[in-house]
Scaffold this active site. Sequence first.
Site, short mmCIF file in Angstrom:
data_model
loop_
_atom_site.label_atom_id
_atom_site.label_comp_id
_atom_site.label_asym_id
_atom_site.label_seq_id
_atom_site.Cartn_x
_atom_site.Cartn_y
_atom_site.Cartn_z
N LYS A 230 0.78 -1.12 0.19
CA LYS A 230 0.10 0.18 0.26
C LYS A 230 0.97 1.39 -0.02
CE LYS A 230 -2.68 -1.00 3.87
NZ LYS A 230 -3.71 -0.61 4.72
N LYS B 188 2.89 2.06 2.50
CA LYS B 188 3.03 2.89 3.77
C LYS B 188 3.95 2.20 4.50
CE LYS B 188 -1.67 4.43 5.01
NZ LYS B 188 -2.79 4.37 6.08
N1 C2G Z 1 -10.12 7.21 10.06
C1 C2G Z 1 -10.91 8.07 10.63
N2 C2G Z 1 -10.53 9.28 11.10
C2 C2G Z 1 -9.16 9.61 11.05
C3 C2G Z 1 -8.26 8.99 10.61
C4 C2G Z 1 -8.72 7.62 10.26
O1 C2G Z 1 -12.34 7.82 10.49
N3 C2G Z 1 -9.02 11.13 11.27
C5 C2G Z 1 -10.44 5.84 9.88
C6 C2G Z 1 -10.06 5.56 8.06
O2 C2G Z 1 -10.88 6.18 7.45
C7 C2G Z 1 -10.04 3.94 8.41
C8 C2G Z 1 -9.45 3.88 9.58
O3 C2G Z 1 -9.78 4.89 10.56
O4 C2G Z 1 -11.38 3.51 7.99
C9 C2G Z 1 -8.09 3.18 9.52
O5 C2G Z 1 -7.43 4.12 8.79
P1 C2G Z 1 -5.79 3.74 8.31
O6 C2G Z 1 -5.13 3.03 9.58
O7 C2G Z 1 -5.14 4.86 7.68
O8 C2G Z 1 -6.18 2.72 7.35
P2 C2G Z 1 -5.79 2.37 5.94
O9 C2G Z 1 -4.18 2.26 5.88
O10 C2G Z 1 -6.30 3.43 4.84
O11 C2G Z 1 -6.26 0.88 5.44
O12 C2G Z 1 -8.12 -2.60 2.82
C10 C2G Z 1 -8.13 -0.99 3.21
C11 C2G Z 1 -7.16 -0.41 4.03
O13 C2G Z 1 -6.68 -1.54 4.75
C12 C2G Z 1 -7.47 0.70 4.61
#
Ligand code: C2G
Length: 153
Positions: free
Chosen positions: A45, A47
């Site tokens: 991804k 990251k």
């Molecule tokens: N999130 C949120 N508010 C924030 C930050 C994050 O609601 N201020 C939510 C994101 O939208 C997501 C969840 O927290 O639904 C986890 O965020 P991440 O760890 O950034 O997830 P990501 O790396 O985007 O992984 O297959 C899908 C991916 O694994 C999603």
Amino acid sequence: MPKTVITYGTFDLFHVGHLNILKRLKEKGDRLIVAVSTDEFNAVKGKKPIVPFEQRIEIVRAIKYVDMAIPEDNWEQKRTDVDKYDVDVFGIGEDWKGKFDDLEDKVEVYYLPRTDGISTTELKRVLSNFDEVKVEALKGTLDTLSQIVKELS
Ligand code: C2G
């Protein structure tokens, strides 16, 4: 039948935005399953989490809204997870809006508003600033010291 909800994420430097979305997702059913992205999958991804996978999934497991936490190690697993865990609802933050509509033939799909003002990216930026400030302070001290040494010699 208990209603099962599933979501996916990295949850690095766990913060209130993560907590809020897990709370709201649990309200959509009776059982919440969270798939936590492995470090290898995060590399796919693009990251690089600060907190290693084993600790991130342990933290997610300890959240009271979470009933089960599983590894997420590829994009395709969502369709098989839905059958494997008898899922009724898929939910994720609106930053993924429309990306998982293909699941609508199997489950209800929700994109929830994110929590404003907090993100792992922002936390990382603030942390990296700390380092810079410290390095600058150290440089200043070293300059003063070498000045003193010069004057004494
Ligand atoms: N999130 C949120 N508010 C924030 C930050 C994050 O609601 N201020 C939510 C994101 O939208 C997501 C969840 O927290 O639904 C986890 O965020 P991440 O760890 O950034 O997830 P990501 O790396 O985007 O992984 O297959 C899908 C991916 O694994 C999603």
